[in-house]
Design a protein around this motif. Sequence first.
Motif, short mmCIF file in Angstrom:
data_model
loop_
_atom_site.label_atom_id
_atom_site.label_comp_id
_atom_site.label_asym_id
_atom_site.label_seq_id
_atom_site.Cartn_x
_atom_site.Cartn_y
_atom_site.Cartn_z
N LYS A 99 -31.24 45.30 118.74
CA LYS A 99 -29.83 45.56 118.40
C LYS A 99 -29.72 46.77 117.46
N THR A 100 -30.63 46.86 116.52
CA THR A 100 -30.61 48.00 115.59
C THR A 100 -30.76 49.31 116.35
N THR A 133 -26.60 41.49 121.98
CA THR A 133 -26.50 42.95 121.74
C THR A 133 -25.10 43.49 122.05
N LYS A 134 -24.31 42.67 122.74
CA LYS A 134 -22.97 43.09 123.21
C LYS A 134 -23.08 44.31 124.13
N LEU A 135 -24.14 44.34 124.92
CA LEU A 135 -24.35 45.45 125.86
C LEU A 135 -24.76 44.91 127.21
N ASP A 152 -31.39 42.54 107.59
CA ASP A 152 -31.37 43.40 108.77
C ASP A 152 -32.62 44.26 108.76
N THR A 178 -25.47 52.62 125.60
CA THR A 178 -24.37 52.11 126.43
C THR A 178 -24.86 51.07 127.44
N CYS A 224 -30.19 49.90 119.45
CA CYS A 224 -29.03 50.15 120.32
C CYS A 224 -27.85 50.66 119.51
N GLU A 225 -27.62 50.06 118.34
CA GLU A 225 -26.48 50.50 117.51
C GLU A 225 -26.71 51.91 116.99
N ASN A 226 -27.91 52.17 116.47
CA ASN A 226 -28.16 53.48 115.85
C ASN A 226 -28.10 54.62 116.86
N ASN A 227 -28.42 54.32 118.10
CA ASN A 227 -28.44 55.36 119.13
C ASN A 227 -27.23 55.31 120.05
N ARG A 228 -26.28 54.44 119.71
CA ARG A 228 -25.07 54.24 120.54
C ARG A 228 -25.45 54.03 122.01
#
Length: 426
Positions: free
Chosen positions: A318-319, A407-409, A357, A327, A321-325
């Motif tokens: 998740k980290t 991950t909401k992805l 985290d 999709t 994915c969030e840090n790299n945006r």
Amino acid sequence: MKKSKLSNWKGVAAVIGVDWGDSGKGRLIDNLAQTADVVARFNGGSNTGHTVKNKFGKFALHIIPSGIFNSKSINIVGKNVLVDLESLIDDELQQLKKAKVSWKNLRIDQRATLVMPWHKMRDGQREESRNAKIGTTKRGVGPAYADRIERVGIRVRDLYRKDFKDLLGEEIKIQNKYFSLNLSPSKIYSQFHKYTNLIKPLVTETTSLVKSAIKNKKNVLFEGAQGYFLDVDAGTYPFVTSSNTGIIGIWRCFDVHPTDINYVIGITKAYTTRVGSGPMPTYIKGEQRDWIIKKGGEVGTTSGRIRDPGWLDLVLLKTACENNRVTNIAMTKLDVLSQLKEIKVCIQYKIGNSTTDYISGDADFLSSVKPVYKTLPGWNEDISKARNLTDLPQEARNFIKFVENYTKLPISFIGVGPDRSEVIYA
Ligand code: GDP
Ligand code: IMO
Ligand code: MG
């Protein structure tokens, strides 16, 4: 959650590892490159080992982009990739030659830094003399990037200078003096002279190639090496590589801003692995470790070392994915988990009684966390023939859903075997 099929992606896409590497980037790029006009590699050197299995055979690529099998796409080695000519010419081009795969569409940036024999020697010697080893691939990556940062690296374009022989002689003198090496200038010159002639038609300026392809609405695919937690800044320092493995690496290599990228595809296995030193909170011990290594073939493509397996770490995923945006997630090796009664995923870190985290940049931090697991039921069926989500057993679909919810992805690409055909586009 945005659902978009990766099988007909258009525009600008990037593949980055959201782990410690070896997630199947080579095979994903080979799949996605079928519709790419340009495939461009932006970081790393011959420490990379990207495996591709397709109708031409099985390949282990280190520098050459894994889109090379699509004869219609231009395959670019960008300026921030370390060019190891021994690997490129004596190994990779030979693999392609044997399989009759053309490399006429390969382009190498003239400003890329060369890995020279002394970089490999220094990498190996330093590793050998340290007690706390990084566990590098000994491909000269650290010393060559250090020279680049120190602004003393020899670049591809230097090979074509009239005074290249003198430049090389001067550098070898320095290397012999300061690093106690015994390098022979004439031997290295004749080796590199041969390489120089061979790659001449491929050498060019690549930033403008990539930028004009994007401007002209071509399909451009960026190929990352390693994974986000091996990034020199974001990963578990010092057990990292020496480049920017995340989305920022594309910006630095090609001057393409992250907001110009339509699809940022974060790739992971359905479990995780790590090769070399450094902490991995979800490390699997005992019989299950041996079972996964055997079933997953977890032996390094570049160094032949065993890759340590761990359960999928959703805190890290998740980290990254969030840090790299990110999709879209690509998940490979789901087939390897078949026959496990239970599958664990890490959903939280604890230090003492507190949750935490992931905090970038330090191996000490990651060594101090304890994983909290969610246990999901496994499945027995062989899933290698599945080509649609509905072909998967309910437990496998639940596993996918659990990761998507966390991950909401969307997980848009599911690998069920190493071959180009063994995939579910969800
Ligand atoms: P990369 O460095 O990210 O390109 O990954 P590597 O090539 O180093 O390692 C991935 C390994 O897994 C290779 O041996 C691939 O052939 C294999 N592989 C890739 N995808 C799958 C998959 O979905 N299932 C199985 N069983 N193997 C896969
Ligand atoms: P791909 O692109 C997995 C690891 C090494 C070591 C650390 C530093 O195939 O996913 P280096 O030689 O870069 O100085 O080694 O990084 N490492 C990789 N691990 N996959 C890779 O590449 C790697 N490239 C480097 O094992 O721990
Ligand atoms: Mg690899």
